[in-house]
Design an enzyme around this catalytic site. Structure first.
Site, PDB file in Angstrom:
ATOM      1  CB  ILE A 187      48.414  38.528  49.536  1.00 46.70           C
ATOM      2  CG1 ILE A 187      48.223  39.577  48.429  1.00 46.70           C
ATOM      3  CG2 ILE A 187      47.253  38.546  50.521  1.00 46.70           C
ATOM      4  CD1 ILE A 187      47.040  39.290  47.524  1.00 46.70           C
ATOM      5  CE  LYS A 188      52.346  42.281  45.476  1.00 48.61           C
ATOM      6  NZ  LYS A 188      51.079  42.874  45.958  1.00 48.61           N
TER       7      LYS A 188
END
Length: 377
Positions: A187-188
């Site tokens: 989810i970066k």
């Protein structure tokens, strides 16, 4: 309660630009899935994007931090100053080297530590400071770099949230003063599915890091293919980034400028929508310079607000419970009043590129309902 669209059910969500599947397929069809020339191309592209000579890719942001600490010579008897307000991985890697954490407080407005707070925490045992670029916001240590250098104290940046953010006149990782560690987790801002990278300060750092990330083997895969032997130069771990993961990162890099602009726009949309909401304090991430990773607020009766929003299907979260209050780190607990107060009030709102402006206004409307119900109001 108003029915919720699926996008709100997640606090964060990976965002793919459409080219990743084909990139992974090409690697699968090649039959070479480990550290290959695809990984090395990813390293070159990361370095070129940041405007630095080199980047060393590894399996995760945690692996990046671990390797950076080892490359800086951190070990038993050393102390590493680190904010309590971070993911527990930042602390666990300090312990993995045999060193001990010395927790430090943060600024209430940004949840980042400051040069003054770091210097106030320095002791005779301090071997490194490990600022966390919380939410994507840069931490400018220029005012204390000379002092830290004179004391022999290394700077290792936890920039897991901050790929693409700006610091001064350049991007985070480009000043040559720190071992900067990025995460490219699911989810970066830029994802490899799972991955990370360290930006070395010197060519010597780069060589050390490459040995550490591949079991102490100093030759690249292409070099090993041309010889009947290879050299294990020292201690190392199995932290190399696979070609499968690197191919995802390469596809993501092609559209990263769009990613950065979208995330800034979504953060500003939240900022505008929250302006007139009483009892809400937005954590400032400096979105004109940062690529925001989180959108966080502080509220009273946080647990009640959290429960109401979750019941309504809004994917809120808490980033992060303070580490100095965790049982695993009890031996190093010390009073950190700002962190402790923030830890009781912070709430992460849904923040990912699947959101629309309408989604954000919907989240804020449900938040307004939650605030009215919290605390018996």
């Amino acid at each position: 309660m108003t029915p919720i669209r699926p996008d709100h059910r997640r606090n964060a969500s990976p965002f793919l630009n459409g080219a990743e599947a084909a990139a992974v397929t090409r690697v699968l069809e090649s039959g070479q899935y480990g550290h290959t020339d695809v990984t090395e191309e990813f390293e070159r592209r990361i370095a070129a994007y940041l405007g630095v000579p080199d980047a060393v890719a590894v399996t995760s942001g945690t692996a990046a931090l671990h390797c950076a600490l080892l490359a800086a010579g951190i070990g038993a008897g050393d102390e590493v100053i680190v904010p309590s307000m971070t993911f527990c991985a930042t602390v666990q890697v300090i312990l993995a080297t045999g060193a001990t954490p010395r927790f430090v407080d943060v600024d209430a407005a940004t949840l980042c530590t400051t040069p003054q707070l770091l210097m106030e925490a320095v002791t005779d045992s301090t071997a490194a400071v490990l600022p966390v670029l919380f939410g994507g916001r840069a931490v400018d240590l220029a005012p204390i770099h000379e002092n830290l250098t004179e004391r022999g104290i290394s700077v290792i940046e936890d920039a897991a949230h901050a790929f693409g953010s700006r610091s001064g006149t350049g991007l985070v990782g480009a000043d040559g003063q720190a071992l900067t560690c990025f995460s490219f987790g699911p989810i970066k801002n830029l994802t490899c599915g799972q991955g990370g990278a360290i930006i070395p300060r010197t060519p010597e750092d780069a060589a050390t890091l490459r040995g550490l990330r591949l079991l102490g083997v100093v030759q690249s895969q292409s070099e090993r293919a041309e010889t009947t032997t290879y050299q294990v130069a020292g201690f190392g771990l199995r932290y190399q980034l696979s070609a499968l993961n690197a191919s995802i990162g390469l596809a993501q890099l092609d559209t990263f400028d769009t990613t950065a602009n979208t995330r800034r726009h979504l953060w500003h949309t939240y900022q505008d929508a929250l302006t007139d909401l009483e009892g809400v304090r937005l954590i400032e991430v400096d979105p004109d310079h940062a690529v925001p990773h989180l959108c966080q607020i502080r509220v009273q009766h946080r647990n009640e607000v959290f429960a109401y929003l979750r019941e309504a299907g809004i994917g809120v979260g808490v980033h992060y419970p303070p580490n100095h209050l965790q049982p695993a780190f009890a031996p190093w607990q010390r009073p950190l009043p700002v962190t402790e107060q923030a830890g009781a009030e912070i709430l992460s709102l849904p923040f990912h590129q699947h959101l629309t402006e309408a989604d954000i206004h919907h989240v804020v409307n449900i938040l307004q309902d939650a605030l009215k119900h919290a605390g018996g109001a």
